[in-house]
Write a protein that holds these residues in place. Structure first.
Motif, PDB file in Angstrom:
ATOM      1  N   ALA A 142       0.814  -1.216   0.000  1.00  0.00           N
ATOM      2  CA  ALA A 142       0.000   0.000   0.000  1.00  0.00           C
ATOM      3  C   ALA A 142       0.846   1.263   0.000  1.00  0.00           C
ATOM      4  N   GLU A 143       2.090   1.155   0.444  1.00  0.00           N
ATOM      5  CA  GLU A 143       2.998   2.305   0.401  1.00  0.00           C
ATOM      6  C   GLU A 143       3.534   2.550  -1.013  1.00  0.00           C
ATOM      7  N   ARG A 144       3.429   1.507  -1.865  1.00  0.00           N
ATOM      8  CA  ARG A 144       3.982   1.602  -3.218  1.00  0.00           C
ATOM      9  C   ARG A 144       2.911   1.735  -4.297  1.00  0.00           C
ATOM     10  N   TYR A 145       1.775   1.072  -4.088  1.00  0.00           N
ATOM     11  CA  TYR A 145       0.740   1.011  -5.120  1.00  0.00           C
ATOM     12  C   TYR A 145      -0.646   1.175  -4.488  1.00  0.00           C
ATOM     13  N   PRO A 146      -1.601   1.700  -5.242  1.00  0.00           N
ATOM     14  CA  PRO A 146      -2.995   1.600  -4.807  1.00  0.00           C
ATOM     15  C   PRO A 146      -3.455   0.139  -4.945  1.00  0.00           C
ATOM     16  N   LEU A 147      -4.223  -0.331  -3.974  1.00  0.00           N
ATOM     17  CA  LEU A 147      -4.663  -1.721  -3.941  1.00  0.00           C
ATOM     18  C   LEU A 147      -6.175  -1.802  -4.098  1.00  0.00           C
ATOM     19  N   TYR A 148      -6.633  -2.882  -4.728  1.00  0.00           N
ATOM     20  CA  TYR A 148      -8.050  -3.078  -5.021  1.00  0.00           C
ATOM     21  C   TYR A 148      -8.397  -4.554  -4.835  1.00  0.00           C
ATOM     22  N   ILE A 149      -9.702  -4.849  -4.773  1.00  0.00           N
ATOM     23  CA  ILE A 149     -10.187  -6.232  -4.720  1.00  0.00           C
ATOM     24  C   ILE A 149     -11.281  -6.408  -5.755  1.00  0.00           C
ATOM     25  N   VAL A 150     -11.208  -7.488  -6.528  1.00  0.00           N
ATOM     26  CA  VAL A 150     -12.283  -7.891  -7.439  1.00  0.00           C
ATOM     27  C   VAL A 150     -12.543  -9.379  -7.233  1.00  0.00           C
ATOM     28  N   SER A 151     -13.809  -9.716  -6.975  1.00  0.00           N
ATOM     29  CA  SER A 151     -14.180 -11.105  -6.693  1.00  0.00           C
ATOM     30  C   SER A 151     -15.503 -11.439  -7.376  1.00  0.00           C
ATOM     31  N   ASN A 152     -15.741 -12.727  -7.589  1.00  0.00           N
ATOM     32  CA  ASN A 152     -17.027 -13.186  -8.122  1.00  0.00           C
ATOM     33  C   ASN A 152     -18.050 -13.433  -7.011  1.00  0.00           C
ATOM     34  N   CYS A 153     -17.816 -12.897  -5.843  1.00  0.00           N
ATOM     35  CA  CYS A 153     -18.647 -13.177  -4.668  1.00  0.00           C
ATOM     36  C   CYS A 153     -19.953 -12.393  -4.676  1.00  0.00           C
ATOM     37  N   GLN A 154     -20.782 -12.679  -3.673  1.00  0.00           N
ATOM     38  CA  GLN A 154     -22.021 -11.941  -3.461  1.00  0.00           C
ATOM     39  C   GLN A 154     -21.731 -10.579  -2.841  1.00  0.00           C
ATOM     40  N   LYS A 155     -22.688  -9.680  -2.982  1.00  0.00           N
ATOM     41  CA  LYS A 155     -22.578  -8.358  -2.380  1.00  0.00           C
ATOM     42  C   LYS A 155     -22.451  -8.489  -0.861  1.00  0.00           C
ATOM     43  N   GLY A 156     -21.515  -7.772  -0.270  1.00  0.00           N
ATOM     44  CA  GLY A 156     -21.333  -7.790   1.170  1.00  0.00           C
ATOM     45  C   GLY A 156     -20.215  -8.683   1.660  1.00  0.00           C
ATOM     46  N   TYR A 157     -19.735  -9.587   0.800  1.00  0.00           N
ATOM     47  CA  TYR A 157     -18.692 -10.536   1.212  1.00  0.00           C
ATOM     48  C   TYR A 157     -17.350  -9.830   1.417  1.00  0.00           C
ATOM     49  N   ILE A 158     -16.967  -9.019   0.445  1.00  0.00           N
ATOM     50  CA  ILE A 158     -15.709  -8.272   0.579  1.00  0.00           C
ATOM     51  C   ILE A 158     -15.784  -7.345   1.787  1.00  0.00           C
ATOM     52  N   GLU A 159     -16.930  -6.708   1.960  1.00  0.00           N
ATOM     53  CA  GLU A 159     -17.117  -5.796   3.084  1.00  0.00           C
ATOM     54  C   GLU A 159     -16.997  -6.512   4.422  1.00  0.00           C
ATOM     55  N   ALA A 160     -17.517  -7.747   4.493  1.00  0.00           N
ATOM     56  CA  ALA A 160     -17.399  -8.524   5.740  1.00  0.00           C
ATOM     57  C   ALA A 160     -15.936  -8.782   6.074  1.00  0.00           C
ATOM     58  N   PHE A 161     -15.143  -9.117   5.059  1.00  0.00           N
ATOM     59  CA  PHE A 161     -13.710  -9.332   5.234  1.00  0.00           C
ATOM     60  C   PHE A 161     -13.019  -8.057   5.715  1.00  0.00           C
ATOM     61  N   LEU A 162     -13.294  -6.958   5.049  1.00  0.00           N
ATOM     62  CA  LEU A 162     -12.649  -5.686   5.398  1.00  0.00           C
ATOM     63  C   LEU A 162     -13.088  -5.189   6.769  1.00  0.00           C
ATOM     64  N   ASP A 163     -14.363  -5.399   7.106  1.00  0.00           N
ATOM     65  CA  ASP A 163     -14.870  -4.990   8.417  1.00  0.00           C
ATOM     66  C   ASP A 163     -14.217  -5.787   9.547  1.00  0.00           C
ATOM     67  N   TYR A 164     -14.179  -7.111   9.382  1.00  0.00           N
ATOM     68  CA  TYR A 164     -13.705  -7.979  10.467  1.00  0.00           C
ATOM     69  C   TYR A 164     -12.245  -7.685  10.816  1.00  0.00           C
ATOM     70  N   TYR A 165     -11.426  -7.460   9.789  1.00  0.00           N
ATOM     71  CA  TYR A 165      -9.995  -7.281  10.024  1.00  0.00           C
ATOM     72  C   TYR A 165      -9.553  -5.821  10.039  1.00  0.00           C
ATOM     73  N   GLY A 166     -10.467  -4.901   9.775  1.00  0.00           N
ATOM     74  CA  GLY A 166     -10.087  -3.496   9.742  1.00  0.00           C
ATOM     75  C   GLY A 166      -9.139  -3.171   8.605  1.00  0.00           C
ATOM     76  N   PHE A 167      -9.366  -3.784   7.437  1.00  0.00           N
ATOM     77  CA  PHE A 167      -8.450  -3.647   6.303  1.00  0.00           C
ATOM     78  C   PHE A 167      -8.888  -2.589   5.296  1.00  0.00           C
ATOM     79  N   TRP A 168      -9.939  -1.826   5.598  1.00  0.00           N
ATOM     80  CA  TRP A 168     -10.371  -0.803   4.650  1.00  0.00           C
ATOM     81  C   TRP A 168      -9.238   0.167   4.307  1.00  0.00           C
TER      82      TRP A 168
END
Length: 212
Positions: A101-127
């Protein structure tokens, strides 16, 4: 030139298959009287597919509309379950994200359902590490389209997609971005591609790919 790193989720950032299987099995037992058991192996075998294809694979005994509706309900419960229980992060994930993150902007793309990525980011505080995300559940579009969408709306000139299965590689090719194989994940890539055996190898590998 703006560079960007786009991550797959399952088999790349974490392994949530145990908790996903438990959550889905609870829904199926409650709603369908134990129509079938949902196991860790079932979930691992369909990770990376769209929710529509997962429905057809796991519930072929149901009519398509009913299978998709059941899959949607499983996904909703799964999101809530993961927000409470998390999953298994691959070793040194946060340390690697901090470096990248200090070198590049980071993104996530998944074939998952809505809310799945958010659950991951919420639980670990990775936003704080990711600037944008996209998934099948938001627009019913596959991974290649959504990789391209993230690239376009973030003005990325040179993107690398990091994923673990053959479908990830195909999507990256279709989207016109470079690919790095997370070889520690769930799948193999039939073609010869840049690969890392552990997350801590990723910064050096990305540096090489971006310099080409």
């Amino acid at each position: 030139m703006k560079q960007g790193v786009i991550f797959d989720m399952d088999g790349t950032l974490w392994d949530s298959s145990d908790h996903v299987a438990k959550s889905w099995d609870q829904v199926v037992r409650k709603e369908k009287n134990g129509l079938r058991e949902i196991t860790r192996e079932d979930i691992q075998n369909v990770m990376g597919l769209t929710m529509t294809d997962i429905a057809k694979t796991l519930f072929p005994m149901l009519k398509e509309e009913e299978a998709i509706a059941l899959t949607d309900r499983c996904g909703e419960y799964e999101n809530a379950y993961l927000r409470m229980h998390g999953g298994v992060l691959y070793p040194r994930l946060e340390e690697t994200l901090k470096i990248l993150a200090e070198r590049y902007p980071l993104y996530i793309v998944s074939n998952c359902q809505k809310g799945y990525i958010e659950a991951f980011l919420d639980y670990y505080g990775f936003w704080k590490y990711f600037q944008d995300t996209e998934c099948f559940g938001n627009n019913n579009m596959g991974k290649a389209f959504n990789i391209g969408l993230v690239v376009k709306r973030n003005g990325i000139d040179h993107a690398v997609y990091v994923g673990d299965i053959q479908g990830d590689y195909r999507a990256s090719k279709e989207a016109g971005v470079d690919f790095v194989h997370a070889a520690y994940g769930f799948g193999r890539i039939h073609e010869k591609v840049p690969a890392v055996a552990a997350l801590e190898e990723l910064p050096k590998m990305l540096e090489a790919v971006f310099s080409e």
